[in-house]
Design an enzyme around this catalytic site. Structure first.
Site, PDB file in Angstrom:
ATOM      1  CG  HIS A 138      -2.023  -1.011   1.116  1.00 14.48           C
ATOM      2  ND1 HIS A 138      -2.487  -1.726   2.198  1.00 14.48           N
ATOM      3  CD2 HIS A 138      -2.752  -1.434   0.043  1.00 14.48           C
ATOM      4  CE1 HIS A 138      -3.460  -2.534   1.796  1.00 14.48           C
ATOM      5  NE2 HIS A 138      -3.634  -2.377   0.496  1.00 14.48           N
ATOM      6  CD  GLU A 141      -0.553   0.080   4.640  1.00 13.95           C
ATOM      7  OE1 GLU A 141       0.058  -1.002   4.547  1.00 13.95           O
ATOM      8  OE2 GLU A 141      -1.796   0.153   4.743  1.00 13.95           O
ATOM      9  CG  HIS A 283       0.074  -4.416   5.083  1.00 12.24           C
ATOM     10  ND1 HIS A 283      -0.587  -3.872   3.995  1.00 12.24           N
ATOM     11  CD2 HIS A 283       0.488  -5.646   4.681  1.00 12.24           C
ATOM     12  CE1 HIS A 283      -0.574  -4.732   2.990  1.00 12.24           C
ATOM     13  NE2 HIS A 283       0.070  -5.824   3.381  1.00 12.24           N
ATOM     14  CD  GLU A 344      -2.153  -4.018   9.195  1.00 10.77           C
ATOM     15  OE1 GLU A 344      -1.663  -2.873   9.059  1.00 10.77           O
ATOM     16  OE2 GLU A 344      -2.855  -4.570   8.321  1.00 10.77           O
TER      17      GLU A 344
END
Length: 376
Positions: A138, A141, A283, A344
């Site tokens: 992404h 990110e 991420h 994450e």
């Protein structure tokens, strides 16, 4: 071209002795010299400009030449905290394969705008296990690329000086586990977020429209076509199709079908051609690690996630099931029934402020080290 020193060919007849004298692991030195010509010696852990000088005749000559060029774990380049766009990643990769010639590099595909997507690999000749890690699926990110490259440099440098981290012997990990690393999956998108639409030429107006004319591209997750690369994989993709945007957007559009985008196709082929035993996708954000998928994950994932949590200082929490489909990790678990983890990093609103980097790195590095370890 990687940097080497020119030596008397006979010296290389006994690489074991060279390794002993230079205090470099023998397997590491052999790995660094697999493709070397008979007069070339590649020495991991040293900053060597391309050397075309006189032929070094003895090991003592080699040691004298190398001594002022030796890197340490405390070197500023190893420890640096840096934001990477596509061009910065390319420069960093060039230096990594120069300083650590046991690392190989290849282009696994190209982005929509034709930028190379690079895979770095490191592992002993007889390594049995395989691990894959990636960052920046992404666009906003991008801090994940900074984390992954800093950790990879730390890992490579620790191999050169055999310095353990978190109780793990780097040489043992190198000899047992082959690592595949894609530090920048979405180069076009990351460049858009970091550098703005001004660098996108004829596509500028289209991108401004897809971004709904916001003042910046901080909310942009997609690739340059407006497709979310982490909703592009053939694992219950239809669910995402019916509940996500139906046209290109700055985020969440899964495409008109799975695997329409060159970046997702490159990652799909990378895995199908050589499936790893374990996969980590970095991420942001939430300080959580997603590890299950429809009950298809292997039993060992539950034990590994506990160790990940502990090595993060209990900052990260494992989450078995989430309401998400068609992701890279989802597809990997679904089709290979192997360990897959989405880590994450950090907490806050994307893109996370770079001031968080040290905290994020300290909480994440132990997880990345543990990811290379398999119980016998």
């Amino acid at each position: 071209m990687m940097a080497f020193i020119t030596v008397k060919p006979e010296i290389k007849n006994n690489l074991a002795n060279v390794a002993k004298e230079l205090k470099i692991d023998e397997e590491l030195l052999k790995s660094a010299n697999r493709s070397a010509q008979k007069h070339q010696l590649y020495c991991p852990g040293y900053v060597i400009e391309e050397h075309s000088g006189k032929e070094l005749q003895t090991i003592q000559d080699i040691k004298r030449f190398l001594q002022p060029r030796q890197l340490k774990l405390s070197d500023s380049w190893i420890e640096q905290e840096k934001i990477y766009d596509d061009s910065a990643v390319e420069k960093e990769i060039k230096k990594i394969i120069d300083v650590f010639p046991f690392v190989s590099c290849r282009e696994i595909g190209r982005s929509v705008l034709g930028r190379p997507i690079w895979e770095l690999k490191a592992g002993g000749e007889h390594a049995v296990k395989k691990v894959h890690m990636n960052a920046s699926f992404h666009a906003n990110e991008w801090i994940t690329t900074s984390v992954l490259l800093k950790w990879f440099k730390e890992y490579c440098m620790s191999l050169c000086c055999n310095s353990p981290f978190f109780g793990f012997s780097p040489i043992k990990l190198f000899n047992s586990t082959s690592l595949s690393l894609v530090p920048l999956v979405n180069p076009d998108g990351v460049d858009l977020v970091l550098n703005g639409s001004e660098v996108m030429g004829a596509r500028r107006d289209e991108l401004e429209r897809l971004n709904e004319h916001r003042p910046n591209f901080n909310e942009w997750k997609a690739n340059i076509n407006g497709v979310d690369l982490n909703k592009q994989f053939p694992s219950l993709w239809e669910i995402e199709k019916y509940r996500k945007p139906t046209a290109p957007s700055y985020r969440d559009f899964p495409g008109i079908s799975p695997l329409t985008e060159p970046e997702s196709i490159a990652m799909y082929r990378l895995i199908t051609e050589n499936p790893p035993d374990r996969l980590l996708a970095l991420h942001t954000q939430g300080e959580e690690i997603y590890w299950g998928y429809k009950g298809l994950e292997p039993e060992e994932s539950a034990a590994v996630i506990k160790e990940f949590e502990e090595l993060s200082g209990n900052i990260y929490k494992g989450v078995r099931d989430i309401d998400s489909y068609a992701g890279f990790r989802d597809w990997f678990i679904h089709h290979y029934f192997k360990e897959g983890y989405t880590v994450e990093l950090g907490k806050g609103q994307n893109p996370l402020p770079f001031q968080q980097f040290s905290h994020i790195y300290n909480a994440t590095s132990g997880i990345l080290w543990r990811a290379l370890f398999f119980h016998e």
